[in-house]
Motif scaffolding. Structure first.
Motif, PDB file in Angstrom:
ATOM      1  N   THR A  94       0.837  -1.206   0.000  1.00 39.61           N
ATOM      2  CA  THR A  94       0.000   0.000   0.000  1.00 39.61           C
ATOM      3  C   THR A  94       0.870   1.254   0.000  1.00 39.61           C
ATOM      4  N   THR A 116      -6.430 -10.636   0.665  1.00 41.32           N
ATOM      5  CA  THR A 116      -7.389 -10.147  -0.318  1.00 41.32           C
ATOM      6  C   THR A 116      -7.589  -8.637  -0.204  1.00 41.32           C
ATOM      7  N   ASP A 117      -7.367  -8.072   0.974  1.00 38.58           N
ATOM      8  CA  ASP A 117      -7.546  -6.633   1.175  1.00 38.58           C
ATOM      9  C   ASP A 117      -6.715  -5.795   0.200  1.00 38.58           C
ATOM     10  N   SER A 119      -6.114  -6.310  -2.819  1.00 40.09           N
ATOM     11  CA  SER A 119      -6.690  -6.281  -4.165  1.00 40.09           C
ATOM     12  C   SER A 119      -7.488  -5.001  -4.413  1.00 40.09           C
ATOM     13  N   GLU A 120      -8.149  -4.474  -3.384  1.00 36.03           N
ATOM     14  CA  GLU A 120      -8.895  -3.223  -3.524  1.00 36.03           C
ATOM     15  C   GLU A 120      -7.961  -2.082  -3.907  1.00 36.03           C
ATOM     16  N   ARG A 121      -6.804  -2.039  -3.274  1.00 40.90           N
ATOM     17  CA  ARG A 121      -5.842  -0.967  -3.540  1.00 40.90           C
ATOM     18  C   ARG A 121      -5.202  -1.141  -4.922  1.00 40.90           C
ATOM     19  N   VAL A 123      -6.570  -2.424  -7.590  1.00 35.74           N
ATOM     20  CA  VAL A 123      -7.561  -2.034  -8.601  1.00 35.74           C
ATOM     21  C   VAL A 123      -7.596  -0.518  -8.764  1.00 35.74           C
ATOM     22  N   ARG A 124      -7.380   0.218  -7.677  1.00 33.48           N
ATOM     23  CA  ARG A 124      -7.456   1.681  -7.714  1.00 33.48           C
ATOM     24  C   ARG A 124      -6.146   2.362  -8.098  1.00 33.48           C
ATOM     25  N   ARG A 143     -11.227 -13.654  -7.091  1.00 35.72           N
ATOM     26  CA  ARG A 143     -11.007 -12.233  -6.823  1.00 35.72           C
ATOM     27  C   ARG A 143     -10.155 -11.620  -7.941  1.00 35.72           C
ATOM     28  N   GLU A 146     -12.394 -10.760 -10.722  1.00 36.23           N
ATOM     29  CA  GLU A 146     -13.185  -9.566 -10.404  1.00 36.23           C
ATOM     30  C   GLU A 146     -12.356  -8.293 -10.586  1.00 36.23           C
ATOM     31  N   MET A 147     -11.061  -8.366 -10.302  1.00 34.53           N
ATOM     32  CA  MET A 147     -10.198  -7.194 -10.404  1.00 34.53           C
ATOM     33  C   MET A 147     -10.156  -6.637 -11.825  1.00 34.53           C
ATOM     34  N   GLU A 150     -13.342  -4.759 -12.519  1.00 35.65           N
ATOM     35  CA  GLU A 150     -13.358  -3.468 -11.832  1.00 35.65           C
ATOM     36  C   GLU A 150     -12.411  -2.453 -12.475  1.00 35.65           C
TER      37      GLU A 150
END
Length: 186
Positions: A94, A116-117, A119-121, A123-124, A143, A146-147, A150
């Motif tokens: 991060t 997995t957390d 993966s949100e970062r 993607v952005r 996941r 899904e990335m 997104e």
């Protein structure tokens, strides 16, 4: 007068290794740096214009969150980072994503501390085009799929090594960087 050598990528790399080796001179053990975080902070300071950095297979003693934060703070132009099989965790990755906005390629293959957390970062991340998540145990292959939905520009290598590309991804198997098989040119 001696002619000045042409500025090639090789000469640029050669100028980026003037690190303080006092730790190495005073070392009693086989590893040349007593404080690896200091060594990576020196590298980041001396080489703030780095575009590519390979820290793959750096063990726990070498690649800490603090080391990744130092890289993120100083090497903001970084475009290609390999952290494969290292102890990189969500917080360290991060920090890199927050500081290195030019990052296009990121290899996290085999990073067992990621969850997995992250993966949100990923993607952005504004410019990330390719991310290797193969052999990352805590990120489900579903996941990874899904990335790319997104973030349609992203290509993700999922757990078993299959490449998943979003509809707007520019990555293709024929678009390799000659120095690193499988990594796309940018």
């Amino acid at each position: 007068p001696t002619p000045t050598p042409a500025r090639t990528p090789t000469t640029r790399r050669a100028r980026c290794v003037n690190l303080d080796d006092t730790n190495a001179a005073n070392s009693d053990d086989a590893y040349p740096f007593r404080d690896a975080d200091v060594a990576l902070a020196e590298l980041a300071q001396a080489c703030s214009n780095l575009l590519k950095l390979n820290l793959s297979r750096c063990g726990d003693f070498f690649l800490s969150r603090d080391a990744l934060r130092a890289i993120a703070l100083k090497c903001t132009l970084l475009r290609d980072l390999d952290l494969s099989w290292s102890p990189a965790d969500d917080a360290g990755v991060t920090a890199v994503l927050d500081g290195c906005h030019e990052l296009r390629m990121l290899s996290l293959q085999g990073c067992k501390q990621l969850t997995t957390d992250i993966s949100e970062r990923l993607v952005r991340a504004p410019n990330l085009l390719w991310c290797d998540l193969s052999w990352v145990n805590n990120i489900d292959p579903d996941r990874s799929a899904e990335m790319v939905v997104e973030n349609p520009r992203l290509c993700v290598v999922e757990y078993y090594g299959s490449s998943l590309s979003g509809r707007e991804s520019r990555w293709s198997p024929m678009n390799f960087d000659g120095g690193r098989a499988g990594w796309p040119r940018t």
